[in-house]
Design an enzyme around this catalytic site. Structure first.
Site, mmCIF file in Angstrom:
data_model
loop_
_atom_site.group_PDB
_atom_site.id
_atom_site.type_symbol
_atom_site.label_atom_id
_atom_site.label_comp_id
_atom_site.label_asym_id
_atom_site.label_seq_id
_atom_site.Cartn_x
_atom_site.Cartn_y
_atom_site.Cartn_z
ATOM 1 N N HIS A 100 1.410 -8.660 2.144
ATOM 2 C CA HIS A 100 1.124 -7.300 1.701
ATOM 3 C C HIS A 100 1.052 -7.179 0.179
ATOM 4 O O HIS A 100 2.017 -7.486 -0.519
ATOM 5 C CB HIS A 100 2.192 -6.322 2.214
ATOM 6 C CG HIS A 100 1.898 -4.900 1.819
ATOM 7 N ND1 HIS A 100 1.163 -4.045 2.618
ATOM 8 C CD2 HIS A 100 2.191 -4.211 0.696
ATOM 9 C CE1 HIS A 100 1.035 -2.884 2.001
ATOM 10 N NE2 HIS A 100 1.650 -2.960 0.829
ATOM 11 N N ASN A 131 -11.884 -1.176 -3.070
ATOM 12 C CA ASN A 131 -11.534 0.159 -3.545
ATOM 13 C C ASN A 131 -10.078 0.122 -4.010
ATOM 14 O O ASN A 131 -9.203 -0.340 -3.277
ATOM 15 C CB ASN A 131 -11.691 1.186 -2.417
ATOM 16 C CG ASN A 131 -13.145 1.351 -1.997
ATOM 17 O OD1 ASN A 131 -14.037 1.322 -2.835
ATOM 18 N ND2 ASN A 131 -13.382 1.513 -0.709
ATOM 19 N N GLY A 189 -11.706 5.747 -3.177
ATOM 20 C CA GLY A 189 -11.993 5.668 -1.746
ATOM 21 C C GLY A 189 -11.027 4.800 -0.964
ATOM 22 O O GLY A 189 -11.234 4.564 0.225
ATOM 23 N N THR A 210 -8.166 3.978 1.350
ATOM 24 C CA THR A 210 -7.404 4.726 2.359
ATOM 25 C C THR A 210 -6.319 3.876 3.006
ATOM 26 O O THR A 210 -5.358 4.410 3.555
ATOM 27 C CB THR A 210 -8.332 5.254 3.474
ATOM 28 O OG1 THR A 210 -9.023 4.157 4.068
ATOM 29 C CG2 THR A 210 -9.351 6.246 2.919
ATOM 30 N N HIS A 265 -3.243 -1.698 1.570
ATOM 31 C CA HIS A 265 -3.012 -3.141 1.707
ATOM 32 C C HIS A 265 -4.360 -3.749 1.321
ATOM 33 O O HIS A 265 -5.373 -3.453 1.975
ATOM 34 C CB HIS A 265 -2.604 -3.460 3.158
ATOM 35 C CG HIS A 265 -2.427 -4.918 3.481
ATOM 36 N ND1 HIS A 265 -1.331 -5.392 4.195
ATOM 37 C CD2 HIS A 265 -3.203 -6.007 3.222
ATOM 38 C CE1 HIS A 265 -1.444 -6.713 4.351
ATOM 39 N NE2 HIS A 265 -2.588 -7.104 3.771
ATOM 40 N N HIS A 319 -7.842 -5.280 0.613
ATOM 41 C CA HIS A 319 -8.867 -5.792 1.518
ATOM 42 C C HIS A 319 -10.215 -5.741 0.837
ATOM 43 O O HIS A 319 -10.543 -4.769 0.162
ATOM 44 C CB HIS A 319 -8.912 -4.989 2.828
ATOM 45 C CG HIS A 319 -9.032 -3.514 2.619
ATOM 46 N ND1 HIS A 319 -7.945 -2.722 2.271
ATOM 47 C CD2 HIS A 319 -10.101 -2.684 2.673
ATOM 48 C CE1 HIS A 319 -8.350 -1.472 2.128
ATOM 49 N NE2 HIS A 319 -9.653 -1.423 2.360
#
Ligand code: AMP
Ligand code: ZN
Length: 111
Positions: free
Chosen positions: A45, A84, A90, A92, A95, A97
């Site tokens: 994480h 992002n 943006g 949301t 974690h 990615h």
């Protein structure tokens, strides 16, 4: 910690991994924004890409190498990669990615 991608990484919530290594996995985005829309995710994480870069730079590099490989596997030679960082950009899921998007033309500048 209540983190969706940690639950995917740990197998707590089942999801199809379309690519996996010791440090990363990739899944199809549930709400695709292009014919190919894949998320490439570190197993550990980190809240965002800069945190990943600071703490586990080799995994960030592996994510981009996997992006090229997965794109080619999907018949995509031209693709867009997006991290992002922050809600206004943006983000949301907090974690890190990488979005791998391909299979259509993209506008510039992005929206
Ligand atoms: P971001 O808005 O950059 O944080 O990206 C989060 C991405 O995760 C969005 O593109 C969502 O569509 C995607 N997403 C959310 N929930 C799931 C899920 N259960 N499976 C796959 N992708 C998801
Ligand atoms: Zn997490």
């Amino acid at each position: 910690m209540d983190c969706l991608f940690c639950k995917f990484a740990g197998g707590e919530i089942p999801v199809e991994f379309i690519h996996e290594s010791e440090n990363i996995f990739a899944i199809k985005d549930i709400n695709p924004q292009a014919p190919t829309h894949i998320l490439i995710i570190p197993k550990r994480h980190f809240a965002n890409a800069p945190e990943l870069a600071k703490n586990e730079g080799a995994t960030l590099s592996e994510i981009f190498m996997a992006a090229k490989e997965i794109a080619l596997e999907n018949g995509v030679e031209s693709f867009r990669t997006v991290f992002n960082t922050g809600a206004d950009a943006g983000q949301t899921v907090f974690h890190a990615h990488l979005h791998l998007l391909g299979g259509r033309k993209f506008a510039w500048p992005p929206g």
